[in-house]
Design a protein around this motif. Structure first.
Motif, PDB file in Angstrom:
ATOM      1  N   SER A   1      39.569-139.799-114.895  1.00 43.38           N
ATOM      2  CA  SER A   1      40.892-140.260-115.312  1.00 43.38           C
ATOM      3  C   SER A   1      41.992-139.490-114.585  1.00 43.38           C
ATOM      4  N   GLU A   2      43.162-140.111-114.512  1.00 49.71           N
ATOM      5  CA  GLU A   2      44.334-139.484-113.902  1.00 49.71           C
ATOM      6  C   GLU A   2      44.869-138.415-114.828  1.00 49.71           C
ATOM      7  N   VAL A   3      45.337-137.330-114.242  1.00 53.34           N
ATOM      8  CA  VAL A   3      45.979-136.272-115.013  1.00 53.34           C
ATOM      9  C   VAL A   3      47.259-135.841-114.304  1.00 53.34           C
ATOM     10  N   VAL A   4      48.141-135.216-115.064  1.00 50.17           N
ATOM     11  CA  VAL A   4      49.341-134.594-114.517  1.00 50.17           C
ATOM     12  C   VAL A   4      49.219-133.108-114.828  1.00 50.17           C
ATOM     13  N   LEU A   5      49.197-132.295-113.769  1.00 57.83           N
ATOM     14  CA  LEU A   5      49.054-130.855-113.937  1.00 57.83           C
ATOM     15  C   LEU A   5      50.404-130.174-113.737  1.00 57.83           C
ATOM     16  N   THR A   6      50.783-129.360-114.717  1.00 57.91           N
ATOM     17  CA  THR A   6      51.974-128.527-114.573  1.00 57.91           C
ATOM     18  C   THR A   6      51.493-127.210-113.993  1.00 57.91           C
ATOM     19  N   ILE A   7      52.035-126.831-112.828  1.00 59.33           N
ATOM     20  CA  ILE A   7      51.566-125.670-112.095  1.00 59.33           C
ATOM     21  C   ILE A   7      52.615-124.570-112.143  1.00 59.33           C
ATOM     22  N   TRP A   8      52.165-123.350-112.452  1.00 63.24           N
ATOM     23  CA  TRP A   8      53.063-122.202-112.482  1.00 63.24           C
ATOM     24  C   TRP A   8      53.629-121.960-111.087  1.00 63.24           C
ATOM     25  N   GLY A   9      54.945-121.795-111.003  1.00 61.69           N
ATOM     26  CA  GLY A   9      55.570-121.501-109.724  1.00 61.69           C
ATOM     27  C   GLY A   9      55.990-122.734-108.940  1.00 61.69           C
ATOM     28  N   LEU A  10      55.619-123.931-109.399  1.00 64.32           N
ATOM     29  CA  LEU A  10      56.032-125.168-108.717  1.00 64.32           C
ATOM     30  C   LEU A  10      57.071-125.889-109.569  1.00 64.32           C
ATOM     31  N   ASP A  11      58.055-126.483-108.908  1.00 62.03           N
ATOM     32  CA  ASP A  11      59.089-127.211-109.631  1.00 62.03           C
ATOM     33  C   ASP A  11      58.621-128.580-110.099  1.00 62.03           C
TER      34      ASP A  11
ATOM     35  N   VAL B   1      42.202-131.692-106.599  1.00 56.99           N
ATOM     36  CA  VAL B   1      42.833-132.880-107.163  1.00 56.99           C
ATOM     37  C   VAL B   1      43.078-133.893-106.049  1.00 56.99           C
ATOM     38  N   GLN B   2      42.563-135.111-106.230  1.00 56.72           N
ATOM     39  CA  GLN B   2      42.810-136.196-105.282  1.00 56.72           C
ATOM     40  C   GLN B   2      44.151-136.825-105.626  1.00 56.72           C
ATOM     41  N   THR B   3      45.132-136.642-104.743  1.00 54.82           N
ATOM     42  CA  THR B   3      46.460-137.222-104.948  1.00 54.82           C
ATOM     43  C   THR B   3      46.662-138.326-103.916  1.00 54.82           C
ATOM     44  N   THR B   4      47.812-138.953-103.954  1.00 55.11           N
ATOM     45  CA  THR B   4      48.105-140.000-102.965  1.00 55.11           C
ATOM     46  C   THR B   4      48.217-139.407-101.567  1.00 55.11           C
ATOM     47  N   ASP B   5      48.517-138.097-101.473  1.00 52.84           N
ATOM     48  CA  ASP B   5      48.664-137.424-100.177  1.00 52.84           C
ATOM     49  C   ASP B   5      47.372-136.807 -99.670  1.00 52.84           C
ATOM     50  N   GLY B   6      46.300-136.860-100.451  1.00 53.43           N
ATOM     51  CA  GLY B   6      45.037-136.241-100.061  1.00 53.43           C
ATOM     52  C   GLY B   6      44.549-135.303-101.152  1.00 53.43           C
ATOM     53  N   ILE B   7      43.740-134.328-100.759  1.00 54.51           N
ATOM     54  CA  ILE B   7      43.188-133.377-101.726  1.00 54.51           C
ATOM     55  C   ILE B   7      44.104-132.158-101.809  1.00 54.51           C
ATOM     56  N   THR B   8      44.458-131.783-103.030  1.00 49.54           N
ATOM     57  CA  THR B   8      45.238-130.575-103.274  1.00 49.54           C
ATOM     58  C   THR B   8      44.355-129.617-104.057  1.00 49.54           C
ATOM     59  N   LYS B   9      44.256-128.376-103.589  1.00 46.49           N
ATOM     60  CA  LYS B   9      43.449-127.368-104.280  1.00 46.49           C
ATOM     61  C   LYS B   9      44.377-126.440-105.046  1.00 46.49           C
ATOM     62  N   VAL B  10      44.141-126.363-106.358  1.00 47.89           N
ATOM     63  CA  VAL B  10      45.010-125.589-107.232  1.00 47.89           C
ATOM     64  C   VAL B  10      44.190-124.487-107.908  1.00 47.89           C
ATOM     65  N   PRO B  11      44.653-123.241-107.868  1.00 45.87           N
ATOM     66  CA  PRO B  11      43.951-122.186-108.608  1.00 45.87           C
ATOM     67  C   PRO B  11      43.995-122.477-110.115  1.00 45.87           C
ATOM     68  N   PHE B  12      42.845-122.363-110.769  1.00 44.81           N
ATOM     69  CA  PHE B  12      42.763-122.668-112.205  1.00 44.81           C
ATOM     70  C   PHE B  12      43.794-121.870-113.006  1.00 44.81           C
ATOM     71  N   MET B  13      43.956-120.593-112.669  1.00 47.43           N
ATOM     72  CA  MET B  13      44.859-119.735-113.446  1.00 47.43           C
ATOM     73  C   MET B  13      46.326-120.129-113.282  1.00 47.43           C
ATOM     74  N   ASP B  14      46.662-120.942-112.280  1.00 53.05           N
ATOM     75  CA  ASP B  14      48.044-121.394-112.093  1.00 53.05           C
ATOM     76  C   ASP B  14      48.351-122.666-112.876  1.00 53.05           C
ATOM     77  N   ILE B  15      47.326-123.291-113.461  1.00 55.86           N
ATOM     78  CA  ILE B  15      47.544-124.518-114.232  1.00 55.86           C
ATOM     79  C   ILE B  15      48.044-124.131-115.615  1.00 55.86           C
ATOM     80  N   MET B  16      49.243-124.588-115.929  1.00 56.18           N
ATOM     81  CA  MET B  16      49.858-124.257-117.213  1.00 56.18           C
ATOM     82  C   MET B  16      49.608-125.338-118.266  1.00 56.18           C
ATOM     83  N   LYS B  17      49.480-126.592-117.805  1.00 55.98           N
ATOM     84  CA  LYS B  17      49.351-127.695-118.758  1.00 55.98           C
ATOM     85  C   LYS B  17      48.638-128.865-118.099  1.00 55.98           C
ATOM     86  N   VAL B  18      47.822-129.570-118.879  1.00 56.13           N
ATOM     87  CA  VAL B  18      47.136-130.779-118.421  1.00 56.13           C
ATOM     88  C   VAL B  18      47.605-131.930-119.314  1.00 56.13           C
ATOM     89  N   ASP B  19      48.194-132.946-118.708  1.00 57.27           N
ATOM     90  CA  ASP B  19      48.710-134.082-119.467  1.00 57.27           C
ATOM     91  C   ASP B  19      48.146-135.382-118.922  1.00 57.27           C
TER      92      ASP B  19
END
Length: 89
Positions: free
Chosen positions: A38-48, A67-85
């Motif tokens: 399923s699609e998710v929206v990740l709130t990332i610490w330090g990103l606007d 994370v597969q986005t429309t721009d390709g694969i984005t790799k996010v450190p788990f500890m930087d994820i603040m919220k999953v929506d």
């Protein structure tokens, strides 16, 4: 000769600490989103802005969430994820 002033060090903002229960809940939501593809929206610490896409890899060794986005694969450190929506359609 006047004393040379040392440049002031710039410290990065420190990531907020979260308790084990909150980290476990974030992990469970990521695993569930990956299994359900399923699609998710990740709130990332330090990103606007948030990152929206599908979780394709949860790498326990590197602690990166791929994370597969429309721009390709984005790799996010788990500890930087603040919220999953869920995305608002």
């Amino acid at each position: 000769m006047p004393p040379v002033e040392k440049p002031k060090k710039k410290y990065k903002d420190k990531r907020p600490t979260r308790d084990e229960a909150l980290l476990e809940e974030l992990g469970e939501r990521l695993v569930e989103a990956k299994e359900e593809e399923s699609e998710v929206v990740l709130t990332i610490w330090g990103l606007d802005e948030s990152i929206q896409g599908r979780i394709v890899v949860l790498d326990a060794r590197t602690r990166l969430v791929h994370v597969q986005t429309t721009d390709g694969i984005t790799k996010v450190p788990f500890m930087d994820i603040m919220k999953v929506d869920n995305p608002d359609y």
